[in-house]
Design a protein around this motif. Structure first.
Motif, PDB file in Angstrom:
ATOM      1  N   VAL A 167       0.858  -1.087  -0.146  1.00 37.06           N
ATOM      2  CA  VAL A 167      -0.058   0.004  -0.083  1.00 37.06           C
ATOM      3  C   VAL A 167       0.915   1.158  -0.113  1.00 37.06           C
ATOM      4  O   VAL A 167       1.656   1.398   0.905  1.00 37.06           O
ATOM      5  N   ILE A 168       0.734   2.140  -1.021  1.00 39.94           N
ATOM      6  CA  ILE A 168       1.777   3.341  -1.267  1.00 39.94           C
ATOM      7  C   ILE A 168       0.821   4.438  -0.645  1.00 39.94           C
ATOM      8  O   ILE A 168      -0.354   4.839  -1.271  1.00 39.94           O
ATOM      9  N   LYS A 169       1.206   4.908   0.354  1.00 34.26           N
ATOM     10  CA  LYS A 169       0.451   6.135   1.029  1.00 34.26           C
ATOM     11  C   LYS A 169       0.782   7.436   0.087  1.00 34.26           C
ATOM     12  O   LYS A 169       1.922   7.743   0.114  1.00 34.26           O
ATOM     13  N   LEU A 170      -0.198   8.182  -0.451  1.00 34.56           N
ATOM     14  CA  LEU A 170       0.128   9.284  -1.272  1.00 34.56           C
ATOM     15  C   LEU A 170      -0.356  10.859  -0.623  1.00 34.56           C
ATOM     16  O   LEU A 170      -0.695  11.722  -1.405  1.00 34.56           O
ATOM     17  N   GLY A 171      -0.705  10.528   0.582  1.00 36.25           N
ATOM     18  CA  GLY A 171      -1.130  11.854   1.296  1.00 36.25           C
ATOM     19  C   GLY A 171      -2.354  12.438   0.694  1.00 36.25           C
ATOM     20  O   GLY A 171      -3.539  11.698   0.573  1.00 36.25           O
ATOM     21  N   ALA A 172      -2.364  13.687   0.372  1.00 35.21           N
ATOM     22  CA  ALA A 172      -3.379  14.248  -0.301  1.00 35.21           C
ATOM     23  C   ALA A 172      -4.003  13.395  -1.464  1.00 35.21           C
ATOM     24  O   ALA A 172      -5.286  13.944  -2.057  1.00 35.21           O
ATOM     25  N   GLU A 173      -3.166  12.870  -2.072  1.00 34.55           N
ATOM     26  CA  GLU A 173      -3.577  12.263  -3.377  1.00 34.55           C
ATOM     27  C   GLU A 173      -4.231  10.697  -3.123  1.00 34.55           C
ATOM     28  O   GLU A 173      -4.622   9.986  -3.960  1.00 34.55           O
ATOM     29  N   GLY A 174      -4.387  10.325  -1.881  1.00 35.85           N
ATOM     30  CA  GLY A 174      -4.772   9.028  -1.405  1.00 35.85           C
ATOM     31  C   GLY A 174      -4.016   8.079  -1.091  1.00 35.85           C
ATOM     32  O   GLY A 174      -3.126   8.208  -0.552  1.00 35.85           O
ATOM     33  N   ALA A 175      -4.314   7.007  -1.879  1.00 37.09           N
ATOM     34  CA  ALA A 175      -3.327   5.754  -1.812  1.00 37.09           C
ATOM     35  C   ALA A 175      -3.559   4.868  -3.096  1.00 37.09           C
ATOM     36  O   ALA A 175      -4.621   4.748  -3.648  1.00 37.09           O
ATOM     37  N   TYR A 176      -2.455   4.112  -3.346  1.00 34.77           N
ATOM     38  CA  TYR A 176      -2.649   3.056  -4.524  1.00 34.77           C
ATOM     39  C   TYR A 176      -2.277   1.628  -3.656  1.00 34.77           C
ATOM     40  O   TYR A 176      -1.159   1.719  -2.958  1.00 34.77           O
ATOM     41  N   ALA A 177      -2.849   0.766  -3.839  1.00 35.06           N
ATOM     42  CA  ALA A 177      -2.551  -0.543  -3.332  1.00 35.06           C
ATOM     43  C   ALA A 177      -2.598  -1.917  -4.311  1.00 35.06           C
ATOM     44  O   ALA A 177      -3.417  -1.662  -5.344  1.00 35.06           O
ATOM     45  N   LEU A 178      -1.480  -2.502  -4.079  1.00 33.73           N
ATOM     46  CA  LEU A 178      -1.499  -3.688  -4.995  1.00 33.73           C
ATOM     47  C   LEU A 178      -1.523  -4.931  -3.915  1.00 33.73           C
ATOM     48  O   LEU A 178      -0.763  -5.317  -3.203  1.00 33.73           O
ATOM     49  N   LEU A 179      -2.815  -5.742  -4.081  1.00 29.40           N
ATOM     50  CA  LEU A 179      -3.080  -6.606  -3.002  1.00 29.40           C
ATOM     51  C   LEU A 179      -3.604  -8.056  -3.871  1.00 29.40           C
ATOM     52  O   LEU A 179      -4.347  -8.036  -4.589  1.00 29.40           O
ATOM     53  N   ASP A 180      -2.679  -8.935  -3.489  1.00 27.09           N
ATOM     54  CA  ASP A 180      -2.923 -10.177  -4.083  1.00 27.09           C
ATOM     55  C   ASP A 180      -3.048 -10.167  -5.891  1.00 27.09           C
ATOM     56  O   ASP A 180      -3.759 -10.944  -6.275  1.00 27.09           O
ATOM     57  N   GLY A 181      -2.273  -9.137  -6.418  1.00 20.28           N
ATOM     58  CA  GLY A 181      -2.249  -9.083  -7.922  1.00 20.28           C
ATOM     59  C   GLY A 181      -3.442  -8.107  -8.189  1.00 20.28           C
ATOM     60  O   GLY A 181      -3.269  -7.636  -9.483  1.00 20.28           O
ATOM     61  N   GLU A 182      -3.993  -7.644  -7.513  1.00 19.05           N
ATOM     62  CA  GLU A 182      -5.357  -6.674  -7.702  1.00 19.05           C
ATOM     63  C   GLU A 182      -4.889  -5.297  -7.553  1.00 19.05           C
ATOM     64  O   GLU A 182      -4.571  -5.021  -6.343  1.00 19.05           O
ATOM     65  N   GLU A 183      -5.258  -4.167  -8.450  1.00 20.32           N
ATOM     66  CA  GLU A 183      -5.120  -2.793  -8.017  1.00 20.32           C
ATOM     67  C   GLU A 183      -6.331  -2.257  -7.422  1.00 20.32           C
ATOM     68  O   GLU A 183      -7.417  -2.439  -7.612  1.00 20.32           O
ATOM     69  N   HIS A 184      -6.039  -1.298  -6.750  1.00 18.46           N
ATOM     70  CA  HIS A 184      -7.077  -0.545  -5.911  1.00 18.46           C
ATOM     71  C   HIS A 184      -6.590   0.751  -5.621  1.00 18.46           C
ATOM     72  O   HIS A 184      -5.268   1.222  -5.447  1.00 18.46           O
ATOM     73  N   ARG A 185      -7.443   1.870  -5.869  1.00 16.91           N
ATOM     74  CA  ARG A 185      -7.064   3.136  -5.787  1.00 16.91           C
ATOM     75  C   ARG A 185      -8.232   3.919  -4.800  1.00 16.91           C
ATOM     76  O   ARG A 185      -9.343   3.519  -4.914  1.00 16.91           O
ATOM     77  N   GLN A 186      -7.513   4.633  -3.758  1.00 15.17           N
ATOM     78  CA  GLN A 186      -8.669   5.197  -2.743  1.00 15.17           C
ATOM     79  C   GLN A 186      -8.093   6.708  -2.670  1.00 15.17           C
ATOM     80  O   GLN A 186      -6.992   7.230  -2.392  1.00 15.17           O
ATOM     81  N   PRO A 187      -9.231   7.616  -2.983  1.00 15.97           N
ATOM     82  CA  PRO A 187      -8.903   9.005  -2.798  1.00 15.97           C
ATOM     83  C   PRO A 187      -8.739   9.475  -1.607  1.00 15.97           C
ATOM     84  O   PRO A 187      -9.443   8.967  -0.642  1.00 15.97           O
ATOM     85  N   ALA A 188      -8.192  10.622  -1.249  1.00 19.06           N
ATOM     86  CA  ALA A 188      -8.257  11.122   0.042  1.00 19.06           C
ATOM     87  C   ALA A 188      -9.479  11.537   0.432  1.00 19.06           C
ATOM     88  O   ALA A 188     -10.112  12.273  -0.329  1.00 19.06           O
ATOM     89  N   VAL A 189      -9.734  11.715   1.693  1.00 15.91           N
ATOM     90  CA  VAL A 189     -11.039  12.505   2.198  1.00 15.91           C
ATOM     91  C   VAL A 189     -10.555  14.072   2.254  1.00 15.91           C
ATOM     92  O   VAL A 189      -9.779  14.320   3.050  1.00 15.91           O
ATOM     93  N   PRO A 190     -11.251  14.833   1.602  1.00 22.92           N
ATOM     94  CA  PRO A 190     -11.184  16.244   1.705  1.00 22.92           C
ATOM     95  C   PRO A 190     -11.468  16.899   3.205  1.00 22.92           C
ATOM     96  O   PRO A 190     -12.501  16.659   3.661  1.00 22.92           O
ATOM     97  N   VAL A 191     -10.283  17.465   3.684  1.00 20.84           N
ATOM     98  CA  VAL A 191     -10.533  18.091   4.984  1.00 20.84           C
ATOM     99  C   VAL A 191      -9.637  19.287   5.337  1.00 20.84           C
ATOM    100  O   VAL A 191      -8.705  19.452   4.379  1.00 20.84           O
ATOM    101  N   THR A 192      -9.782  20.177   6.054  1.00 15.71           N
ATOM    102  CA  THR A 192      -8.787  21.311   6.278  1.00 15.71           C
ATOM    103  C   THR A 192      -7.684  20.522   7.323  1.00 15.71           C
ATOM    104  O   THR A 192      -7.917  20.149   8.250  1.00 15.71           O
ATOM    105  N   VAL A 193      -6.489  20.707   6.732  1.00 17.53           N
ATOM    106  CA  VAL A 193      -5.304  20.404   7.496  1.00 17.53           C
ATOM    107  C   VAL A 193      -4.804  21.109   8.535  1.00 17.53           C
ATOM    108  O   VAL A 193      -4.253  22.360   8.295  1.00 17.53           O
ATOM    109  N   LEU A 194      -4.828  20.533   9.593  1.00 15.71           N
ATOM    110  CA  LEU A 194      -4.081  21.193  10.975  1.00 15.71           C
ATOM    111  C   LEU A 194      -2.839  21.012  11.216  1.00 15.71           C
ATOM    112  O   LEU A 194      -1.986  21.453  11.597  1.00 15.71           O
TER     113      LEU A 194
END
Length: 236
Positions: A145-172
């Motif tokens: 799982v590659i953590k991409l901060g404001a761009e979310g994350a990319y995961a390769l799990l058992d050969g399958e790709e998954h993309r997860q967008p970040a949840v938009p919030v105000t960063v403190l």
């Protein structure tokens, strides 16, 4: 079982600007730096659902490194999943030292979390999340799982790709966001949830972490996970 990130009286943070903080580590004589093989409870590790380790503990010295290695030995022998968050800290050791130590742990792990810079310790020569995840999995793990901060994350799990967008919030305060992300993922893994749910919860916890101050103070309870979907400032 969690074996990672000892913070007892060993880290000080100061906010230098509205967007920049600086961490200082004082861990030479802390309890974490004195961790040894004798401190690893064999039965507890062997009976765990997941052994989670981070790259911080081996950076504290030979004793902690041997302790982490021993925990991994026990987990592998017992068929326990090993989860590794590379979590590189340049103030604790050099990239060369980290690579020599962490790549063998990557090879023995089932699941690896890393930011792009951290992933390059194991897979040099690319910034592409897909190539980084593929390179990590080529070393042995079944998932990366590659953590991409404001761009979310990319995961390769058992050969399958998954993309997860970040949840938009105000960063403190961004400190602790990566740890929160991993905690959310592993919590859903232990609950038997599919990858999509694991990554969604991971992104939510990361958003909670950055939208409050402190490492863990803003983390939600499970019933609060959808709180960020509310449009009102106050939920009544």
């Amino acid at each position: 079982m969690l074996l990672g990130e000892p913070r007892e009286l060993g880290e000080l943070r100061e906010r230098r600007t509205a967007t920049r903080s600086r961490a200082r580590y004082y861990r030479t004589h802390t309890a974490g730096s004195r961790l040894s093989v004798e401190d690893i409870p064999k039965d507890l590790v062997a009976g765990a659902a997941v052994l989670h380790i981070t790259g911080i503990t081996p950076a504290l010295g030979e004793g902690p490194l041997r302790a982490v290695t021993r925990a991994v030995d026990i987990a592998v022998d017992a068929g326990v999943m090993v989860s590794l968050d590379i979590n590189y800290r340049s103030l604790l050791w050099s990239e060369e030292e980290a690579t020599r130590t962490l790549v063998p742990l990557v090879r023995r792990s089932d699941l690896v979390f890393a930011g792009p810079h951290e992933a390059r310790l194991a897979v040099p020569g690319t910034d592409d999340p897909e190539e980084l995840a593929q390179g990590i999995c080529a070393l042995g793990p079944g998932g990366a799982v590659i953590k991409l901060g404001a761009e979310g994350a990319y995961a390769l799990l058992d050969g399958e790709e998954h993309r997860q967008p970040a949840v938009p919030v105000t960063v403190l305060d961004s400190v602790g966001a990566g740890d929160a992300f991993v905690a959310g993922y592993l919590a859903e893994l232990l609950a038997g949830e599919p990858p999509e749910r694991r990554l969604r919860t991971a992104a939510l916890l990361g958003a909670f972490a950055v939208s409050t101050t402190g490492d863990w103070e803003g983390l939600p309870r499970r019933h609060e996970l959808e709180l960020l979907d509310h449009h009102d400032d106050i939920v009544r």
